[in-house]
Write a protein that holds these residues in place. Structure first.
Motif, mmCIF file in Angstrom:
data_model
loop_
_atom_site.group_PDB
_atom_site.id
_atom_site.type_symbol
_atom_site.label_atom_id
_atom_site.label_comp_id
_atom_site.label_asym_id
_atom_site.label_seq_id
_atom_site.Cartn_x
_atom_site.Cartn_y
_atom_site.Cartn_z
ATOM 1 N N ILE A 207 44.418 -23.314 42.331
ATOM 2 C CA ILE A 207 43.178 -24.166 41.921
ATOM 3 C C ILE A 207 43.119 -23.801 40.437
ATOM 4 N N ARG A 208 42.382 -24.570 39.766
ATOM 5 C CA ARG A 208 42.246 -24.714 38.326
ATOM 6 C C ARG A 208 40.995 -24.742 37.710
ATOM 7 N N LEU A 209 40.509 -23.859 37.095
ATOM 8 C CA LEU A 209 39.129 -23.864 36.480
ATOM 9 C C LEU A 209 39.035 -24.551 35.207
ATOM 10 N N GLU A 210 38.236 -25.545 34.903
ATOM 11 C CA GLU A 210 37.977 -26.525 33.725
ATOM 12 C C GLU A 210 36.622 -25.859 33.222
ATOM 13 N N SER A 211 36.594 -25.072 32.090
ATOM 14 C CA SER A 211 35.297 -24.936 31.768
ATOM 15 C C SER A 211 34.694 -25.640 30.545
ATOM 16 N N PHE A 212 33.382 -25.802 30.515
ATOM 17 C CA PHE A 212 33.031 -26.921 29.512
ATOM 18 C C PHE A 212 32.560 -26.400 28.180
ATOM 19 N N VAL A 222 25.342 -35.729 31.999
ATOM 20 C CA VAL A 222 25.900 -35.830 33.261
ATOM 21 C C VAL A 222 26.434 -34.851 33.667
ATOM 22 N N TYR A 223 26.797 -33.644 32.956
ATOM 23 C CA TYR A 223 27.545 -32.403 33.410
ATOM 24 C C TYR A 223 26.117 -31.308 32.991
ATOM 25 N N LYS A 224 25.110 -31.612 32.957
ATOM 26 C CA LYS A 224 23.987 -30.569 32.581
ATOM 27 C C LYS A 224 23.909 -29.285 33.468
ATOM 28 N N GLU A 225 24.012 -29.850 34.718
ATOM 29 C CA GLU A 225 23.785 -28.736 35.741
ATOM 30 C C GLU A 225 24.785 -27.915 36.164
ATOM 31 N N TYR A 226 26.131 -27.999 35.635
ATOM 32 C CA TYR A 226 27.273 -27.428 35.975
ATOM 33 C C TYR A 226 27.978 -26.711 34.721
ATOM 34 N N HIS A 227 28.535 -25.734 34.820
ATOM 35 C CA HIS A 227 29.418 -25.071 33.801
ATOM 36 C C HIS A 227 30.757 -25.241 33.622
ATOM 37 N N GLY A 228 31.379 -26.307 34.642
ATOM 38 C CA GLY A 228 32.866 -26.345 34.740
ATOM 39 C C GLY A 228 33.201 -27.141 35.864
#
Length: 308
Positions: A207-212, A222-228
């Motif tokens: 798995i890979r985590l992509e942080s914003f 569009v991604y304002k509710e998420y952190h990555g």
């Protein structure tokens, strides 16, 4: 939490500090009270959405695993009840004469092998006879930031080869033991993507985590509710021909005040004020152009007579 044995390996931070920073578990009674209070104070939504299936709701009402509070640290009394073993690379005495293989990976594998054999986690026939263990346990192995420059002690040129040898040997010993390993790799330090692909092929689950943070997606509405984003690169297929395919691979994570949640990525509808204003402006411009065209045609018709 389950009473399993622990082994933590690191070359950057002390494994004891990693254990002391574990989050505090949340009691089941408090969880049930919280969910009950949330059900009582549930918001009323539109009638057309009331009968739609809700996401991330268990049908049986049972929760899998444990919940943790990220604002608190786990107590030391709980850590003392389980068997823990730490591997800290700077405290190991490694010879720098042999450059054919990375001595750090070799030393780590020998520690893991001895822990599995001496702790009663091996499933081989010889180990079972010599140990005579009746009540077996499970070993959870965690390797922090593997393949970072701190692990390259004396084999910088052969770093990828040594790492692949270590992962292949580790995967083989885990197959014949009651042990599971979770390791983290800083892939952003690798400029060559082929090296990352070689490492991924030697792992069961990737798995890979992509942080914003620090990217253009951080300011994207569009991604304002998420952190990555939560990318699934590889799923296990042990004792089967194909791996399990989830319903959706578009996953995202958000860090809340007390917990980290992973859920399906749902993009919000484009109902912003700027879009509505732009549509209204374009409609007004079209109406003006149509009226101007009609006025010009009517004026020309009054001046000239057309024969059909």
């Amino acid at each position: 939490m389950c009473g399993h044995g622990l082994m933590v390996a690191s070359a950057e931070e002390q494994p004891k500090h990693l254990l002391k920073a574990l989050p505090h578990p949340v009691d089941d009674d408090k969880d049930s009270k919280t969910t009950q209070r949330m059900d009582e104070e549930k918001m009323k939504i539109a009638w057309r959405y009331q009968h739609l299936p809700q996401h991330q709701v268990s049908e049986t009402g049972q929760q899998f695993g444990h919940s943790y509070d990220l604002n608190r640290v786990m107590g030391e009394s709980r850590l003392t009840t389980v068997k823990t073993n730490c591997f800290y690379l700077p405290s190991e005495k490694i010879s720098l004469h042999d450059n054919s293989i990375n001595q750090a990976y070799q030393r780590l594998f020998s520690k893991v092998e001895s822990e599995i054999s001496e702790g009663g986690y091996s499933l081989t026939a010889d180990a079972a006879k010599s140990q005579g263990v009746t009540n077996r346990n499970i070993l959870r192995l965690g390797i922090h930031s593997l393949a970072s420059p701190l692990w390259e002690v004396n084999s910088i040129q052969q770093s990828t080869v040594s790492l692949c040898r270590f992962l292949h040997a580790l995967r083989g010993i885990l197959r014949v033991s009651l042990a599971v390993c979770v390791l983290t790799i800083p892939t952003h330090l690798y400029q060559d993507e082929s090296k990352v692909r070689k490492i991924e092929r030697l792992c069961d689950t990737v798995i890979r985590l992509e942080s914003f943070a620090g990217s253009d997606k951080e300011t994207n509405p569009v991604y304002k509710e998420y952190h990555g984003l939560f990318h699934i690169r590889r799923l296990p297929r042990l004792n089967s021909l194909s791996s399990y395919l989830p319903d959706s691979l578009d996953l995202a994570f958000k860090l809340r005040r007390k917990k980290l949640t992973i859920e399906k990525l749902h993009l919000p509808p484009d109902l912003s004020e700027t879009v509505s204003r732009s549509q209204e402006d374009s409609a007004k411009k079209a109406a003006r152009s149509a009226s101007a065209l009609a006025f010009s045609c009517s004026s020309s018709l009054t001046e000239r007579k057309l024969d059909f």
